[in-house]
Design an enzyme around this catalytic site. Structure first.
Site, PDB file in Angstrom:
ATOM      1  CG  ASN A   7      -3.760 -11.990   2.747  1.00 44.43           C
ATOM      2  OD1 ASN A   7      -2.857 -12.667   2.755  1.00 44.43           O
ATOM      3  ND2 ASN A   7      -4.445 -11.306   1.726  1.00 44.43           N
ATOM      4  CD1 TRP A   8       1.389 -10.581   7.270  1.00 40.48           C
ATOM      5  CD2 TRP A   8       3.297 -12.005   7.564  1.00 40.48           C
ATOM      6  NE1 TRP A   8       1.957 -10.016   8.227  1.00 40.48           N
ATOM      7  CE2 TRP A   8       3.059 -10.923   8.424  1.00 40.48           C
ATOM      8  CE3 TRP A   8       4.403 -12.780   7.228  1.00 40.48           C
ATOM      9  CZ2 TRP A   8       3.974 -10.850   9.445  1.00 40.48           C
ATOM     10  CZ3 TRP A   8       5.172 -12.775   8.433  1.00 40.48           C
ATOM     11  CH2 TRP A   8       5.194 -11.818   9.543  1.00 40.48           C
ATOM     12  CE  LYS A   9      -2.701  -8.946  -0.379  1.00 39.70           C
ATOM     13  NZ  LYS A   9      -3.109  -7.902  -1.114  1.00 39.70           N
ATOM     14  CG  HIS A  85      -7.224 -12.400  -1.382  1.00 41.84           C
ATOM     15  ND1 HIS A  85      -6.795 -11.704  -2.567  1.00 41.84           N
ATOM     16  CD2 HIS A  85      -6.964 -11.614  -0.130  1.00 41.84           C
ATOM     17  CE1 HIS A  85      -6.138 -10.875  -2.200  1.00 41.84           C
ATOM     18  NE2 HIS A  85      -6.551 -10.449  -0.890  1.00 41.84           N
ATOM     19  CD  GLU A  87      -3.556 -10.050  -3.786  1.00 40.90           C
ATOM     20  OE1 GLU A  87      -3.051 -10.994  -3.383  1.00 40.90           O
ATOM     21  OE2 GLU A  87      -3.765  -8.970  -3.693  1.00 40.90           O
ATOM     22  CD  GLU A 154      -9.391  -8.171   0.979  1.00 40.62           C
ATOM     23  OE1 GLU A 154      -8.842  -7.870   1.772  1.00 40.62           O
ATOM     24  OE2 GLU A 154      -9.127  -8.751  -0.162  1.00 40.62           O
ATOM     25  N   GLY A 160      -4.138  -2.579  -2.502  1.00 40.36           N
ATOM     26  CA  GLY A 160      -2.588  -2.163  -2.761  1.00 40.36           C
ATOM     27  C   GLY A 160      -2.480  -0.882  -3.536  1.00 40.36           C
ATOM     28  CB  SER A 196      -6.035   0.963   0.751  1.00 39.71           C
ATOM     29  OG  SER A 196      -5.347   0.628  -1.048  1.00 39.71           O
ATOM     30  N   GLY A 217      -3.411  -5.899   4.187  1.00 40.50           N
ATOM     31  CA  GLY A 217      -2.447  -6.648   3.372  1.00 40.50           C
ATOM     32  C   GLY A 217      -1.162  -5.740   3.646  1.00 40.50           C
ATOM     33  N   GLY A 218      -0.763  -4.855   2.826  1.00 40.52           N
ATOM     34  CA  GLY A 218       0.740  -4.425   2.976  1.00 40.52           C
ATOM     35  C   GLY A 218       1.107  -3.792   4.406  1.00 40.52           C
TER      36      GLY A 218
HETATM   37  P1  13P Z   1      -3.519  -3.886   0.932  1.00 42.51           P
HETATM   38  O1  13P Z   1      -4.040  -3.617   2.249  1.00 42.51           O
HETATM   39  O2  13P Z   1      -2.225  -4.127   0.664  1.00 42.51           O
HETATM   40  O3  13P Z   1      -4.321  -2.829   0.072  1.00 42.51           O
HETATM   41  O4  13P Z   1      -4.318  -5.385   0.608  1.00 42.51           O
HETATM   42  C1  13P Z   1      -5.713  -5.818   0.958  1.00 42.51           C
HETATM   43  C2  13P Z   1      -5.717  -7.055   0.737  1.00 42.51           C
HETATM   44  O5  13P Z   1      -5.819  -7.755  -0.349  1.00 42.51           O
HETATM   45  C3  13P Z   1      -5.811  -7.953   1.978  1.00 42.51           C
HETATM   46  O6  13P Z   1      -6.317  -9.264   1.963  1.00 42.51           O
END
Ligand code: 13P
Length: 234
Positions: A7-9, A85, A87, A154, A160, A196, A217-218
């Site tokens: 997920n590149w956000k 998600h 967010e 999640e 994050g 994470s 994510g990251g």
């Molecule tokens: P991180 O892997 O950066 O914690 O993000 C998780 C996430 O929200 C994937 O959708």
């Protein structure tokens, strides 16, 4: 076979995506790899990577400035879309009802929704984790669905944050989700863990019962971090 979804956000460029796809093209894996990218980067997938969006409008079409419909996403060649998600739930007040409508728009257009559920730290401290995720699944998954869907667990407090729940906490949450899906007649629906995840912890995480893959994510932004995740997830 595990599902490895990135997920590149709100990160990346079209050039960075092309570089990532090139890097993954050289990887031989049984895993199903999905990259969920911003709307402007949506495109066809490659031989070994499918592309997904990160949101879809709950509406079909019309006067909804700024929104992007399921049909529009499907037209790009994308095959998946993340819905609900944390967010989106946090910054855009998305409720389970809205998430369910979005999942329906995805399915109607041949997209597989990756439906996210998870508890906040406050909810965890109050002992509400299982209630939140059970309600999240029951209320966010469209009724009588027969098409493919994916669930992502999640834990919001770990996103994050560089921390992950214990293996037991992940196992317990995934069991609750698997049981809920079972009651709904949706046995076998893949359940991803997200928050994470990195190249060092992915093997242990996907070894946990009822964990069918990860949503990253990251660590999905750079080939040198994401390719080892794909390789280590067995
Ligand atoms: P991180 O892997 O950066 O914690 O993000 C998780 C996430 O929200 C994937 O959708």
């Amino acid at each position: 076979m595990k599902i490895i979804a990135g997920n590149w956000k709100m990160n990346g460029t079209r050039t960075a995506l092309a570089e990532m796809l090139d890097a993954i093209a050289g990887v031989t894996t049984e895993n199903r790899v999905i990259l969920c990218v911003p709307f402007t980067m949506l495109r066809n997938g490659t031989d070994n990577v499918a592309i997904g969006a990160q949101d879809v409008s709950a509406n079909v079409r019309g006067a909804y400035t700024g929104e992007v419909s399921g049909a529009m996403i499907a037209e790009t060649g994308a095959k998946y879309v993340i819905v609900g998600h944390s967010e989106r739930r946090m910054y855009h007040d998305e409720t389970n009802d809205i998430v369910r409508a979005k999942a329906m728009r995805a399915i109607e257009n041949g997209l597989t929704p990756i439906i996210c559920v998870g508890e906040t730290m406050e909810e965890k401290r109050a002992g509400k984790t299982f209630d939140i995720i059970t309600d999240g699944v029951r209320e966010s998954v469209p009724e009588n669905v027969t098409d493919d869907i994916i669930i992502a667990y999640e834990p919001r407090w770990a996103i994050g944050a560089g921390i992950t729940p214990t293996a037991q906490e992940i196992a317990d949450a995934h069991k609750v989700i698997a049981d809920t899906l079972g009651y709904m007649g949706l046995n076998g629906t893949p359940i991803l863990y997200g928050a994470s995840v990195n190249a060092n912890n992915v093997a242990d995480i996907v070894a946990i019962k009822n964990v069918d893959g990860v949503l990253v994510g990251g660590a999905s932004l750079k080939p040198q971090e994401f390719v080892p995740i794909i390789n280590n997830a067995k």
